[in-house]
Design a protein around this motif. Structure first.
Motif, PDB file in Angstrom:
ATOM      1  N   CYS A  12       0.826  -1.207   0.000  1.00  0.00           N
ATOM      2  CA  CYS A  12       0.000   0.000   0.000  1.00  0.00           C
ATOM      3  C   CYS A  12       0.861   1.258   0.000  1.00  0.00           C
ATOM      4  O   CYS A  12       0.688   2.154  -0.821  1.00  0.00           O
ATOM      5  CB  CYS A  12      -0.908  -0.026   1.224  1.00  0.00           C
ATOM      6  N   ILE A  13       1.806   1.277   0.887  1.00  0.00           N
ATOM      7  CA  ILE A  13       2.605   2.499   1.068  1.00  0.00           C
ATOM      8  C   ILE A  13       3.562   2.722  -0.098  1.00  0.00           C
ATOM      9  O   ILE A  13       3.870   3.857  -0.451  1.00  0.00           O
ATOM     10  CB  ILE A  13       3.340   2.429   2.430  1.00  0.00           C
ATOM     11  N   ASN A  14       4.005   1.617  -0.716  1.00  0.00           N
ATOM     12  CA  ASN A  14       4.995   1.753  -1.788  1.00  0.00           C
ATOM     13  C   ASN A  14       4.395   1.932  -3.180  1.00  0.00           C
ATOM     14  O   ASN A  14       5.122   1.965  -4.164  1.00  0.00           O
ATOM     15  CB  ASN A  14       5.925   0.534  -1.792  1.00  0.00           C
ATOM     16  N   PHE A  15       3.061   2.022  -3.259  1.00  0.00           N
ATOM     17  CA  PHE A  15       2.445   2.217  -4.570  1.00  0.00           C
ATOM     18  C   PHE A  15       2.940   3.509  -5.213  1.00  0.00           C
ATOM     19  O   PHE A  15       2.793   4.586  -4.640  1.00  0.00           O
ATOM     20  CB  PHE A  15       0.924   2.368  -4.431  1.00  0.00           C
ATOM     21  N   PRO A  16       3.523   3.432  -6.411  1.00  0.00           N
ATOM     22  CA  PRO A  16       3.821   4.697  -7.086  1.00  0.00           C
ATOM     23  C   PRO A  16       2.536   5.302  -7.640  1.00  0.00           C
ATOM     24  O   PRO A  16       1.599   4.574  -7.972  1.00  0.00           O
ATOM     25  CB  PRO A  16       4.747   4.266  -8.231  1.00  0.00           C
ATOM     26  N   ASP A  17       2.467   6.617  -7.714  1.00  0.00           N
ATOM     27  CA  ASP A  17       1.332   7.244  -8.376  1.00  0.00           C
ATOM     28  C   ASP A  17       1.425   6.943  -9.871  1.00  0.00           C
ATOM     29  O   ASP A  17       2.519   6.913 -10.434  1.00  0.00           O
ATOM     30  CB  ASP A  17       1.347   8.763  -8.147  1.00  0.00           C
ATOM     31  N   PRO A  18       0.292   6.698 -10.513  1.00  0.00           N
ATOM     32  CA  PRO A  18       0.335   6.395 -11.951  1.00  0.00           C
ATOM     33  C   PRO A  18       0.839   7.600 -12.747  1.00  0.00           C
ATOM     34  O   PRO A  18       0.677   8.750 -12.324  1.00  0.00           O
ATOM     35  CB  PRO A  18      -1.121   6.097 -12.298  1.00  0.00           C
ATOM     36  N   GLU A  19       1.442   7.318 -13.893  1.00  0.00           N
ATOM     37  CA  GLU A  19       1.885   8.384 -14.797  1.00  0.00           C
ATOM     38  C   GLU A  19       0.676   9.135 -15.341  1.00  0.00           C
ATOM     39  O   GLU A  19      -0.348   8.526 -15.647  1.00  0.00           O
ATOM     40  CB  GLU A  19       2.666   7.767 -15.966  1.00  0.00           C
TER      41      GLU A  19
END
Lengths: 335, 369
Positions: free
Chosen positions: B320-327
């Motif tokens: 959850c915490i390491n999800f990158p924001d989508p481009e």
């Protein structure tokens, strides 16, 4: 071979069923009866009731089960019996068919073809003469096409079924019996693209854009205008989503005048979108504001008065006169 | 709503006692001790996933979460009755089912984090992307099952839905089509008694399972907090589907102990008495009692399970915490399979617009706030 538009669609369905075992047809009365317009005549007999499926009377389920079939790798072709019957299936089309590919980031494809006989002029009761195409053009994820003649009906149907995107295929039902030469064996690879518009009559004074049932009317209008020395270029859009603007822009840059005609009501119809886009992209070439000749923003009227709702040759020519600023044209539209 | 009109099938009572059931017994006769322990472990882990995700929402790491607290037995019992080839059409609440199908924690959370509209690859898990439109997926499951018949496969599809969904036209149309085409589909209804704030009595005056026979679909009502009974009931339905028996309908009578989602406040529409009543029927407690009393569960096994649950929770938190924001430009992807000139043009224009911000602070780099 000379075929009617219904025969051409039938031939396209037959070819698709022959070519791809994953093609299945679903719809009401399409099997034993061969469809209320006989478009699917003989297909159940030749391909079996497992591939040409008479369904219970539930449009949402026709589309929704087709979604499940597509999940399993099938290529369903759904028939909606009449334009005005599509709304119970609207949620499945808009919320599922249109969005599943994007929702699953490309993992799941929805190669459905949804056939819809549409438009008026056949003297039917309410719900049998509508032009709901703009709802689907407005929905991203769908492709929307409408053939105007038997050859396109055959070719574009095959392209629609082969497409990995979902396609709404609007059949101009009042042209069902129009016959023309159809080349059944011409390879799809050399056919015009499904999304391509086509200039069907060359002209120099006015660009007249239409699709589906009104292409014939537009061509007749062009012939009548030619007798008065007015040269109309007629463009058959063929694809309503995406709209192929290139031939329209190319034409308008020569003529400086644009008329758009469709049976559907005016507000937020295809004409509105085309007028806006051409104004944005060809503003400096336009001599006058684009002109729309459309159905009115009314519920589809009773058949005895539908002729007042449907754009006909004279109303289209009146629109052309307006675009040309001719004195006999209907005035006051700029108010 | 009274459910007395239909027998409620049960194999383990709320106090953890194994009882006989004429229909269901044969469907669990093969279960060894390890399998029974695994069912309990699944429920324990899924409850932990649910608690961890709820906490992450409270900490602002998830935009929303739909708790499944109380429904563990319904989810685990049903999914564990299926084979890998069987295809599942879930709703947004079947996160316990997703865990059992092998979904990574990241693929479960993406939707709730707001980084994607789906998680896992449906063909990897044989589980469709979760459905938000209520009842819609019952038609998809039915169509998929029709496809299984066309393909000559001895497999099935299973649609999860809730009590609220049984009011949707799509669910009824699905039962009509499933019956007409004798599609091998299992309609698995988790009656958790609440559709957000609406009690099940507003949806139906008869037991939900009582509706299916009207379509010619055999049905049964099972104690949805009894994992053994749910497993058996689903095996009953799956067996029918695999052997040409067509569709079945299961109503798992359970209870949503938590809120509809973390944005919901159930204290506005239901009282504590009901919660206490259902708390006494907790699916984990009863299975633990059953296993312990039968000598099938000891402290050592329990601590191993707890350690596994901790590990899954840690995996979930990290994902959850390491999800990158989508481009930014990913919004244009996969709308169509083939080229779409109008969308491509919009994308190009937005790319050009974004490039105006190059070199400026991240906060000013385009996108509505």
């Amino acid at each position: 071979m000379k075929l009617s538009l219904t025969q051409a669609i039938n031939a396209g369905l037959r070819r698709a069923l022959e070519d791809d075992p994953k093609v299945v047809l679903l719809g009401e009365d399409i099997g034993t009866l061969g469809g209320v317009f006989r478009v699917t005549d003989g297909l159940m007999k030749d391909f079996g009731s497992h591939r040409v499926i008479d369904t219970p009377l539930a449009e949402s389920a026709i589309i929704g089960t087709a979604v499940g079939l597509a999940y399993r790798g099938f290529r369903p072709v759904c028939e909606i019996q009449f334009d005005g019957f599509i709304y119970p299936g609207f949620d499945q089309i808009v919320s599922q068919v249109a969005k599943l590919h994007a929702r699953t980031r490309g993992a799941v494809r929805m190669p459905l073809t949804i056939r819809v006989p549409f438009g008026g002029g056949i003297g039917s009761p309410e719900h049998h003469s509508e032009s709901p195409e703009a709802y689907f053009v407005h929905t991203s994820g769908l492709r929307v096409i409408s053939p105007s003649n038997p050859q396109d009906a055959y070719t574009m149907l095959r392209q629609a079924i082969a497409s990995d995107d979902p396609v709404l295929y609007f059949e101009p039902k009042r042209r069902y019996h129009a016959k023309d030469e159809v080349m059944l064996d011409a390879p799809l690879s050399t056919a015009p693209l499904m999304g391509a518009a086509r200039v069907v009559a060359a002209g120099t004074d006015v660009t007249l854009v239409s699709y589906g049932p009104l292409v014939r009317t537009a061509l007749d209008a062009a012939s009548a205008a030619a007798a008065e020395g007015i040269s109309i270029e007629v463009i058959d859009l063929r694809s309503l989503s995406p709209i192929d603007y290139l031939p329209v822009m190319e034409s308008v840059r020569r003529t400086g005048r644009l008329v758009i005609s469709h049976e559907a009501g005016q507000t937020l119809g295809l004409g509105a979108e085309i007028a806006a886009t051409i104004t944005e992209r060809c503003f400096n070439y336009l001599e006058v504001a684009p002109v729309r000749v459309t159905g009115f923003d009314i519920p589809y009227p009773p058949s005895k008065v539908e002729k007042h709702h449907l754009p006909d040759l004279d109303r289209i020519l009146d629109g052309v006169d307006r675009a040309l600023g001719r004195p006999n044209s209907h005035s006051g539209m700029e108010d | 709503m009274a459910h007395s009109a239909m027998p409620l099938h049960q194999l383990v009572t709320a106090s953890g006692t194994r009882v006989a059931d004429e229909l269901l017994d044969e469907f669990v006769s093969d279960l060894d001790d390890q399998t029974l322990r695994n069912l309990y472990e699944d429920m324990l882990i899924v409850r932990r996933i649910d608690a961890e995700a709820t906490a992450l929402q409270r900490q602002g790491q998830l935009a929303l979460w739909p708790p499944l607290l109380g429904q563990e037995a319904s989810q685990i019992g049903s999914v564990r009755a299926l084979e890998h080839d069987d295809f599942i059409f879930p709703t947004y609440r079947e996160n316990g089912v997703a865990y059992c199908r092998g979904a990574s924690m990241g693929s479960v959370l993406g939707v709730w984090r707001g980084v994607s509209n789906s998680g896992w690859d449906p063909y990897e898990l044989n589980m469709a992307t979760p459905q938000i439109i209520i009842g819609s997926q019952t038609l998809h499951a039915t169509g998929y099952a029709m496809g299984l018949v066309l393909d000559g496969k001895e497999s099935l599809s299973l649609a999860y839905f809730g009590d609220g969904a049984t009011s949707q036209g799509d669910v009824h149309e699905a039962m009509v089509f499933a019956a007409s085409f004798q599609a091998p589909v299992v309609f698995f209804c988790q009656n958790n008694h609440w559709a957000i704030s609406e009690p099940v009595g507003l949806q139906s005056h008869v037991p939900l399972a009582g509706r299916a026979p009207g379509y010619g679909i055999p049905s049964l009502q099972v104690d949805g907090n009894d994992v053994l009974a749910v497993l058996a009931a689903t095996r009953w339905a799956a067996h029918r589907a695999r052997t040409g028996g067509g569709p079945s309908f299961i109503e798992a009578v359970t209870y949503r102990m938590g809120a509809h989602t973390t944005a919901d406040d159930p204290t506005r529409y239901r009282g504590v008495t009901e919660l206490e009543e259902w708390g006494a029927k907790d699916p984990l407690t009863r299975m633990r009692t059953f296993l312990t009393n039968a000598g099938k569960l000891d402290d050592e096994a329990e601590s191993a399970m707890a350690a596994k649950a901790d590990a899954v929770a840690a995996e979930l938190r990290a994902a959850c915490i390491n999800f990158p924001d989508p481009e930014p430009l990913s919004v244009f992807e996969h709308v169509y399979v083939d080229d779409h000139p109008i969308l491509a043009r919009q994308r190009d224009h937005y790319l050009a617009y974004l490039s105006l911000f190059e070199g400026s602070s991240p906060a000013a780099q385009g996108g509505a706030s």
